[in-house]
Design an enzyme around this catalytic site. Structure first.
Site, PDB file in Angstrom:
ATOM      1  N   SER B 106     -18.564  14.791 125.172  1.00  0.00           N
ATOM      2  CA  SER B 106     -17.875  14.572 123.901  1.00  0.00           C
ATOM      3  C   SER B 106     -18.813  14.824 122.726  1.00  0.00           C
ATOM      4  O   SER B 106     -20.016  14.564 122.798  1.00  0.00           O
ATOM      5  CB  SER B 106     -17.378  13.122 123.833  1.00  0.00           C
ATOM      6  OG  SER B 106     -17.022  12.771 122.516  1.00  0.00           O
ATOM      7  N   TYR B 130     -14.479  18.786 117.882  1.00  0.00           N
ATOM      8  CA  TYR B 130     -13.495  18.556 116.828  1.00  0.00           C
ATOM      9  C   TYR B 130     -13.688  19.628 115.762  1.00  0.00           C
ATOM     10  O   TYR B 130     -14.710  20.313 115.722  1.00  0.00           O
ATOM     11  CB  TYR B 130     -13.699  17.180 116.179  1.00  0.00           C
ATOM     12  CG  TYR B 130     -13.405  16.020 117.087  1.00  0.00           C
ATOM     13  CD1 TYR B 130     -12.097  15.646 117.365  1.00  0.00           C
ATOM     14  CD2 TYR B 130     -14.448  15.287 117.644  1.00  0.00           C
ATOM     15  CE1 TYR B 130     -11.828  14.559 118.193  1.00  0.00           C
ATOM     16  CE2 TYR B 130     -14.182  14.199 118.477  1.00  0.00           C
ATOM     17  CZ  TYR B 130     -12.870  13.848 118.745  1.00  0.00           C
ATOM     18  OH  TYR B 130     -12.607  12.785 119.562  1.00  0.00           O
ATOM     19  N   THR B 156     -10.354  19.634 120.911  1.00  0.00           N
ATOM     20  CA  THR B 156      -9.393  18.536 120.840  1.00  0.00           C
ATOM     21  C   THR B 156      -8.438  18.790 119.691  1.00  0.00           C
ATOM     22  O   THR B 156      -8.862  18.893 118.541  1.00  0.00           O
ATOM     23  CB  THR B 156     -10.125  17.200 120.631  1.00  0.00           C
ATOM     24  OG1 THR B 156     -10.910  16.938 121.790  1.00  0.00           O
ATOM     25  CG2 THR B 156      -9.126  16.061 120.447  1.00  0.00           C
ATOM     26  N   LYS B 219      -7.135  21.071 124.207  1.00  0.00           N
ATOM     27  CA  LYS B 219      -6.765  19.771 124.783  1.00  0.00           C
ATOM     28  C   LYS B 219      -5.795  19.053 123.867  1.00  0.00           C
ATOM     29  O   LYS B 219      -6.034  18.972 122.661  1.00  0.00           O
ATOM     30  CB  LYS B 219      -8.018  18.903 124.952  1.00  0.00           C
ATOM     31  CG  LYS B 219      -7.753  17.525 125.575  1.00  0.00           C
ATOM     32  CD  LYS B 219      -9.009  16.842 126.045  1.00  0.00           C
ATOM     33  CE  LYS B 219      -9.583  15.905 125.020  1.00  0.00           C
ATOM     34  NZ  LYS B 219      -8.879  14.626 124.924  1.00  0.00           N
ATOM     35  N   HIS B 243      -4.496  12.053 124.835  1.00  0.00           N
ATOM     36  CA  HIS B 243      -5.682  11.339 124.377  1.00  0.00           C
ATOM     37  C   HIS B 243      -5.706   9.917 124.953  1.00  0.00           C
ATOM     38  O   HIS B 243      -6.051   8.951 124.248  1.00  0.00           O
ATOM     39  CB  HIS B 243      -5.696  11.298 122.842  1.00  0.00           C
ATOM     40  CG  HIS B 243      -7.065  11.422 122.253  1.00  0.00           C
ATOM     41  ND1 HIS B 243      -7.528  12.532 121.607  1.00  0.00           N
ATOM     42  CD2 HIS B 243      -8.115  10.562 122.229  1.00  0.00           C
ATOM     43  CE1 HIS B 243      -8.774  12.359 121.185  1.00  0.00           C
ATOM     44  NE2 HIS B 243      -9.162  11.163 121.566  1.00  0.00           N
TER      45      HIS B 243
END
Lengths: 348, 348, 348, 348
Positions: B106, B130, B156, B219, B243
């Site tokens: 992440s 992100y 994401t 995602k 999520h």
């Protein structure tokens, strides 16, 4: 406390059996959802009872592959009966004979086939079989069973490996030292599940066929595709079973899979069912959906745990009385009048 | 206490993690109904298990965009692993490499990408991204990841704003002072969620494409319409994800959305899933419905919380064993035999 | 304790209001099944959220019959606000004006229409109306409301008689002596529900039409047949409502009835909804199914009970924030982008 | 404690009746699933209430086979009323007459038919009948009932044998020595259920027809097939009933079976229902689905247990008030306006 229904025996067994034994008998795979579904599924089936039919003479007898039984319930193969009662499978055999029903003796009995036979001579029995890597072991078991007068072979087909039963793992379940898998004594140096052969396929039905003249019943079918294959490979019977929810969690309740199997088979072989039978009306529902007979596993063990042979007879007599009464209240005077018209599947 | 299934790790983590950390990991948006649905939805899917297929040799290996993994489970991107275990994402990276699976690191790691790489050199990793208002920040992260040998970028797409997780609001959740969002240090003066760019659109896929040669996985897709757009915009993979139920409460369980996405995609790109995987049979169900691989989020954190790298390996090994066993009990000898025929969706 | 979501206000009100007042506000008819269904029905509706749409600029403003409001939530007519807060409806009016939304003042207010107007001059308000046996009483109320600048008349059509709310019967509910139905003072000698006229029919819409130039909104429609009749009789708006489950128990949840009404109306008049709104995402679901705006009843009372005008603003601000966030997370930048495509009704 | 709804009377009876009597009245067969379904099924039926219809004059009177009753509820035949109240069926008869409804007196009354008649001269009563092996016993009962002015004969057709009610077995239920099946005194040496004739068929309707000029109503029909047979054999009415869930467990809720029976009958005979009625809105639902009248069993016993004749009147008055109110709130001014359009069956 009065023993009125099968749940009373379950409560007794849960209270008085050693935890490790209770857990072993009760265990389902993973989250136990298939084990529980086996029971819940019956509640989604509704009777369409008929009235004002002459039910003064009630005939609940039926036949399993030509052999008459007193009512369409038999004893499913379960292991280790000595965990429930000292006399183990000898008591089971005596109760089954007294009740005039079919007892499927498990390979994993804690008495030998010979002891079982001697305990209740002339009883109607089938023998349940696994397929070992060492086929000679399986062959010898088949030959012993046939020689002893067992009238059918039930091949368990849903256990290439053992399901994951969490409580057994937590408990480190194993047989107490004074109990043995007596049918396999001497067959292997160490006797574990890993001796089972996961490479078995439909062709092994032919191999089994070559060993014996007994009818072959295959246990563990849940789909129409496998039902069709079973018929094509020449079996005489099918047990719709998910091994009491002890193997693959997430599979269908047996009574939910039954209709699909019955439709595929179209009467070419007999179809039976085990799993989730707790009341006489459950038996009636399974028969309405096409089963020729059902088999009970855990309830038989609860009966043994209660009072051995007598306790098991109590369980069977209750089921018999409940089945007879349900049949009458649904408007059927004999097993032959039971049919698909008797039930509707709820939209749930 | 024996650690037998993933729920055991969950219970451990709930008991031993600081409440604020447990709450953060456990949180779902609003009423947590989507979070809970992710799990419940698996119970509505029924296997159609097949028997008497040779399952003596079981091959559970598969490939993610061409890279082989030991079984079709990877580690979903979750933030702040130091909240679960002092070594944080370094432990995660080591466990993933030891298990030969894919770890999606992440952006909100408490270790730098460089530390993660150094902890488990040569491990199979993707980097989760992100899109910041300041695109240069995103660009630099992409370049670092690519330079460090990460093999894919997971964008994401369901977090234009952060979902409302009530417990985090109540707890006033923030990272403890000794933990940092290390990958972003220096990138911003203050580093908060409000730096995320809610104006991102499909065109930004082209921008991302221009930055890197790595495959792009998107995602957060839950509809066929977005699946079609993803394919048209040239992504290499799709993660069906909500999520973990932490964003829009009231959306579908991921396994419920999976079939729609798989059908829309028609094999043009790989489809993965995260959310609600708690057992090996859940993995099997997702694969039967068309997922190439699934990713686990919270269970990985529970493993870390139990015993860091070793605990996470325990979790993964249990999932692997359960998946292998489920596959065998369903009658499949390899991942390639898993297909839509293996399940039916219950009428519930 | 942090007030994070509407349930927090509910818990507060339940704890601190006198039982008789709490029971009155909470009451549903009979078994309260419709009251509870109003809430449960939202859980059966699933979003189909879209991603990668520019949601950087979020416009949640909308219009009610041409008048702009800050977001598509208003205050449903409920009686006796002084039971919740000493200032009663004056506080409600101030909070509504501060939030720039529509407040439907109830005939059964514990402040006069004049006091309500004076408390928040220029606020956007509708007046809720019953039809009395003595039509002159209704007529005078309409004239007062129009004169005071109320912008719409909401005719409650589902209360020919009062529903049976068991707790109110047990509690012997009546207003405390220091509170009055001030709008009706002097209108009747004794003022009870039995003054309502159960002979009202659609023709009375024409009578009401003759009294006023204000738009007429009819509240309490649950079927397409009555929606069609409402349109034909010239109303300007419809509130799909079951009176918070306080009238006929066993009727549909309002959000379940909404689609039928919207389809019948085909855009000829605006359709609103009340009942069961507890989260911003509930508002979004109702709008996706065709409501132009929703109204909240009990949550407004909880806000009043918490801290009067401020407490009600807290409730509304939470709903507003949640609605804005849900809209963004579903991929909509403005109210005009919300549509039927955004939801699917679960098979449950 | 205020007695506001039927559940209040149930709670009272459960608290104050001797356990053995409460258990007997409450008992269902086996798992009591049909008994409970009788109630649950109403919750799956949703009203489609209509508004703005003149409901100022409400007419809830209707007719049973030509005889007017004050509202469409009667008293179902249940046995042993002295278990609930010393005066037994005499109190029941008085309450029924006072309420101007039909009371179906059970053969298993603890008062004689003559006592029942004398207690409430001129009351509207039917007599419930079993068929005994000794037909002369049945014949004498029919003749006594006809001579006493009973206006109909209700033949119970779902009790060829008594259902298995576990609590009764556990309790060893039998009437206390001071209570008698007075209608059968002298008829048999010992009077047990086994005197019932399970060989009864549809032809026995002709036999019954030959004994009396009274209309014959058959009770216990749950299928369209049996409904058709009933019409063909010349009955005047049908009670859709599962004997309160006391006979075959697993059958349908009566309100679920109602539509099928009504459709089959096509208005040729009147159709009634018993089982699960607990609120006035349940009555309305049954009428909307085609029942001409419903009968209440256990609620009548609770009323008796509360305060004999007065208590039963309380129960009936509550049902009457609730029915009238529900009818009005659904938009019907009279029983004749109730129809199928008023309800929709939920997809559950």
């Amino acid at each position: 406390m009065a023993m009125v229904c099968l749940s009373d025996f379950e409560a007794y067994a849960k209270k008085y059996l050693p935890k490790i034994a209770w857990d072993f008998f009760a265990a389902g795979a993973d989250d136990c959802s298939t084990r529980d579904e086996n029971i819940l599924a019956y509640k989604r089936i509704r009777f369409r009872p008929r009235i004002l039919r002459d039910v003064s003479m009630l005939d609940i007898r039926t036949k399993l592959l030509g052999t008459e039984i007193s009512f369409p319930v038999g004893i499913a193969p379960t292991g280790f009966h000595q965990l429930a009662w000292p006399d183990g499978e000898k008591s089971t055999a005596r109760a089954a004979k007294a009740m005039d029903i079919c007892y499927i003796a498990s390979t994993y009995s804690t008495c030998t086939l010979e002891e079982i036979s001697a305990a209740a001579p002339g009883g109607f029995r089938w023998f349940q079989l696994y397929t070992y890597r060492n086929r000679a072991v399986s062959q010898r078991l088949v030959q012993r069973a046939e020689a002893l007068g067992f009238q059918g072979l039930v091949l368990t087909a849903d256990l290439p490996y053992t399901g994951k039963r969490r409580d057994d793992v937590r408990n480190g379940f194993r047989l107490p030292p004074h109990m043995k898998l007596k049918n396999l004594e001497g067959a292997f140096e160490v006797c574990t599940m890993s001796l089972l052969d996961p490479s078995v396929t439909w062709n092994d039905i032919y191999w089994l066929r070559s060993l014996t003249h007994l009818p072959i019943i295959i246990k563990g079918i849940l789909t129409k595709e496998d039902a069709e294959l079973a018929v094509r490979h020449g079996v005489q019977g099918i047990v719709v079973s998910n091994h009491g929810g002890r193997q693959l969690d997430g599979g269908p309740a047996t009574v939910d899979a039954l209709a699909e199997v019955v439709e595929a088979v179209q009467g070419r072989v007999e179809v039976y069912l085990d799993g989730g039978i707790r009341k006489g009306s459950d038996v009636l529902k399974a028969l309405a959906l096409g089963a020729k007979c059902v088999f009970v596993g855990r309830p038989a063990l609860w009966g043994l745990a209660y009072r051995g042979e007598e306790g098991l007879q109590d369980v069977l007599r209750i089921l018999q009385d409940e089945f007879r009464l349900s049949m009458a209240l649904a408007g059927c005077a004999s097993v032959s009048e039971i049919g698909r018209h008797l039930v509707q599947l709820s939209r749930l």
